[in-house]
Write an enzyme that holds these catalytic residues in place. Structure first.
Site, PDB file in Angstrom:
ATOM      1  N   CYS A 112      -9.059   1.741  -1.993  1.00  9.87           N
ATOM      2  CA  CYS A 112      -9.261   2.432  -3.269  1.00  9.87           C
ATOM      3  C   CYS A 112     -10.448   3.397  -3.193  1.00  9.87           C
ATOM      4  O   CYS A 112     -10.369   4.369  -2.472  1.00  9.87           O
ATOM      5  CB  CYS A 112      -9.395   1.393  -4.385  1.00  9.87           C
ATOM      6  N   HIS A 157      -5.022  -3.379  -4.159  1.00  7.87           N
ATOM      7  CA  HIS A 157      -5.885  -4.526  -4.427  1.00  7.87           C
ATOM      8  C   HIS A 157      -5.026  -5.787  -4.386  1.00  7.87           C
ATOM      9  O   HIS A 157      -3.814  -5.722  -4.209  1.00  7.87           O
ATOM     10  CB  HIS A 157      -6.522  -4.419  -5.820  1.00  7.87           C
TER      11      HIS A 157
END
Lengths: 268, 430
Positions: A89, A188
């Site tokens: 990310c 995630h």
């Protein structure tokens, strides 16, 4: 084996610190020594480690982390010396050439891989994501939560192809990036907790082939996550393969929905 | 009902009627839908209904509902009180509560962190308590720092507003420092992972013991006027007030300190406020002990934690090994759809206790427990999960009340808690 969790105070907002735990435990369970080093910002980044993990964070801390890593220089030197990087990310954006700061203006990344991130124009990508990554352990399941989109440069391969979700968001249904020993993704979950094959892939880049581990808990989690996505996804897949062209975001090939037992890669 | 402008005078009773209908239909307390109807008919209803009440607001990531409950018990020593005690903390919930308020009642109102600015603007409270800010529901709620900035804007430019703020949380301290009148309380913030970067200038905050400061811009921990010391609340003026609570845990003593100082800002004496809080034994089922009848009665202590900071506090509270523990996790919208935060919770501290994972996301939890080296089993049925843990407790020889029953600590996140409590009650637990 030393695994560094880079700047958990800045890049620990989305639970990605779990990736370092997963890597270390999977080596320990195989009888090898492993140490997780939490490296907070404000101190030098440990120079001699085998794997560096960078996670997701808020805009301000992301810019801080990028500036600190560029100034410190240890991460780039470690990668040049053969260290493996898992960047997630905000971490994905940081290891690239540029990304958008909190004010929307481009900021310099650390430049470990040739990718460029910018603010997306559409809605923030939030939700379960499924990625087909045959060279990285098969199906990757995770949760994405990002407003940025990432363009891959010519020498960079995607981590995989998006079957459900958004991923890099620049067309072509790509997700993540792989270049040399840097693996980057928007997933995630944490990504290595949900995808032990990818964890073992990273470990094997350092220590060579590893024996398989029995993971009943994670197999059940993967089945559940894939089934939760699978209903809608299979429907779209049928529609796509029935038409002339293949839906951009839908796999045309039959990808097994159930996780494969010990589905990590052959030694490479 | 006191005199209201014509529109609210119609809208509020209609909202109450809808709430009553909703209750009769078995759709919960009806408070929120009634409030929604009122607000739809009269967008100014919150402002109108708040008129004539001295209101204290409570906001923060953790401890809102409990602190509001403690504040309500303190305010009740002085007269009638209105409070949104079901935890409906958005404008519709506030409207629903205020629509039923006795004339002149003082208010103890819990407010969602993201709505604080709007609510302060609408209801002009006497005082606001700012408890803490940490990561929670990352898939949908603003990130922690931007919430801090919104709080800062909410309290700025209000010369008559009294802010009671936790000086141990740098983001809260930065937000509250924009207010004209602040009373600082050292309410603690063991969770520091979201406060590493200075909210004012982004440099790295330096923590030294309980002190913190930013080496770059000079933002530093304000000197508290009240703090916890042993069994007492200590005051900067030199006083000490001993107090007991019916609720467990250091964090609840901190909630009580915040509530007492807020009550004091609303005219209740500190010692009377603290004394009144002793009678609070559970808050909307939290900390409640339910007993499941059977050949071996089984007691379950129900604990609610919604995010890593809250879980971290409760893991310190649960009975020591080898007492069993039940952990229940959902990831519905109200919980946040992404349970990645489980990896921020130090479940390693449960080592040595048999754990039972349940709830809709029990499998994410099971993987987390495996990597934390915590022995666990996975049980789908919520009540069965408690029974299974009780059986573990018996075999592990955990302390119980004279051998007749075992006690199991149950920690659940938001909707899992509601489900589990409802399931226990449905199976006859009392």
């Amino acid at each position: 084996m030393r695994v560094v969790d880079v700047f958990p105070d800045l890049l620990g907002t989305y639970g990605d610190g779990g990736n370092a735990v997963v890597l270390a435990q999977r080596l320990r369970w195989r009888g090898m020594g492993a140490e997780v080093v939490r490296a907070p910002s404000g101190s030098p980044v440990p120079a001699s480690a085998d794997i560096y993990c960078l996670g997701g964070g808020e805009d301000g801390p992301q810019a801080q982390a990028a500036a600190a890593l560029a100034e410190d220089g240890s991460l780039a030197r470690a990668v040049a010396g053969g260290a493996v990087v898992l960047a997630v990310c905000a971490g994905f954006q940081i290891v690239g050439a540029t990304f958008a700061g909190a004010d929307g203006r481009p900021r310099a990344g650390v430049g470990l891989i040739d990718v460029a991130s910018r603010r997306g124009t559409g809605r923030r990508a939030v939700g379960e994501i499924l990625v087909e990554a045959p060279e990285m352990g098969g199906l990757l399941t995770g949760y994405e939560n990002h407003g940025g989109v990432t363009e891959l440069g010519p020498g960079v391969a995607p981590l995989g192809r998006v079957l459900a979700g958004v991923g890099n968001g620049t067309g072509g249904a790509t997700e993540g990036a792989v270049a040399g020993r840097v693996v980057a993704t928007y997933l995630h979950g944490p990504v290595l907790a949900r995808n032990p094959a990818l964890a073992d892939h990273l470990l094997e880049m350092v220590v060579g082939p590893l024996p398989a581990l029995a993971d009943p808990d994670v197999e059940e989690l993967r089945s559940e996550r894939l089934a939760a996505l699978g209903r809608g996804w299979r429907r779209r897949q049928r529609t796509a393969s029935g038409g002339a062209g293949e839906g951009r975001r839908h796999g045309g090939r039959g990808v097994p929905l159930a996780p494969r037992r010990g589905d990590h890669l052959e030694a490479r | 009902m006191r005199h209201l402008p014509a529109r609210s005078a119609v809208a509020a009773p209609l909202g109450l009627a809808v709430a009553a209908a909703s209750r009769r239909l078995g759709r919960g307390s009806g408070s929120v839908i009634g409030g929604r109807v009122t607000l739809a008919l009269d967008p100014g209803a919150l402002r109108q209904l708040a008129g004539g009440h001295a209101l204290g607001l409570v906001s923060g990531t953790n401890g809102k509902t409990t602190t509001t409950r403690l504040l309500a018990s303190a305010l009740a020593t002085a007269g009638p009180v209105v409070s949104n005690q079901t935890g409906s903390n958005l404008p519709a919930g506030l409207v629903a509560a205020l629509a039923q308020a006795p004339a002149g009642a003082a208010g103890a109102l819990e407010v969602d962190e993201a709505w604080l600015g709007h609510v302060v603007e609408e209801v002009s409270p006497v005082a606001v308590a700012l408890l803490n800010l940490s990561r929670d529901q990352l898939d949908r709620v603003s990130e922690v720092r931007s919430l801090g900035a919104r709080w800062r804007a909410a309290v700025a430019g209000r010369p008559r507003l009294r802010v009671v703020a936790n000086c141990d949380d740098p983001i809260v301290a930065w937000a509250a420092s924009a207010a004209s009148q602040v009373t600082w309380v050292a309410a603690g913030q063991a969770w520091r992972l979201d406060a590493g970067g200075c909210p004012a200038c982004e440099a790295r905050i330096r923590f030294e013991g309980e002190d913190w400061s930013c080496p770059s811009c000079g933002l530093a921990r304000p000197r508290p006027e009240a703090w916890l010391e042993g069994e007492s609340l200590a005051l900067a003026g030199g006083g000490r007030i001993g107090f007991r609570l019916g609720l467990p845990g250091r964090f609840n003593r901190a909630n009580a300190a915040m509530a007492a100082v807020l009550a004091a800002a609303m005219g209740v004496e500190l010692d009377k406020a603290l004394e009144a809080m002793a009678t609070v034994g559970d808050v909307e089922g939290r900390y409640q002990v339910l007993t499941l009848a059977g050949p071996r009665p089984l007691r379950a202590r129900l604990l609610l934690a919604k995010n890593p900071a809250g879980w971290s506090e409760l893991l310190d509270l649960v009975s020591p090994p080898p007492a069993p523990v039940v952990l229940a996790i959902n990831a519905r919208v109200a919980d946040g759809r992404d349970p990645s935060w489980l990896w921020d919770v130090p479940f390693e501290r449960l080592a040595g206790r048999p754990a039972v994972a349940t709830g809709e996301r029990r499998r994410d939890l099971a993987v987390r427990l495996r990597y934390a080296d915590v022995c666990h089993q996975v049980v789908e049925d919520l009540v069965e999960a408690v029974r299974r843990a009780g059986a573990e407790g018996t075999s592990a020889g955990s302390p119980d009340d004279g051998g007749a029953s075992a006690t199991v600590d149950v920690i659940a996140n938001y909707t899992a808690f509601q489900d589990l409590r409802a399931a226990l009650l449905a199976r006859g637990a009392r």
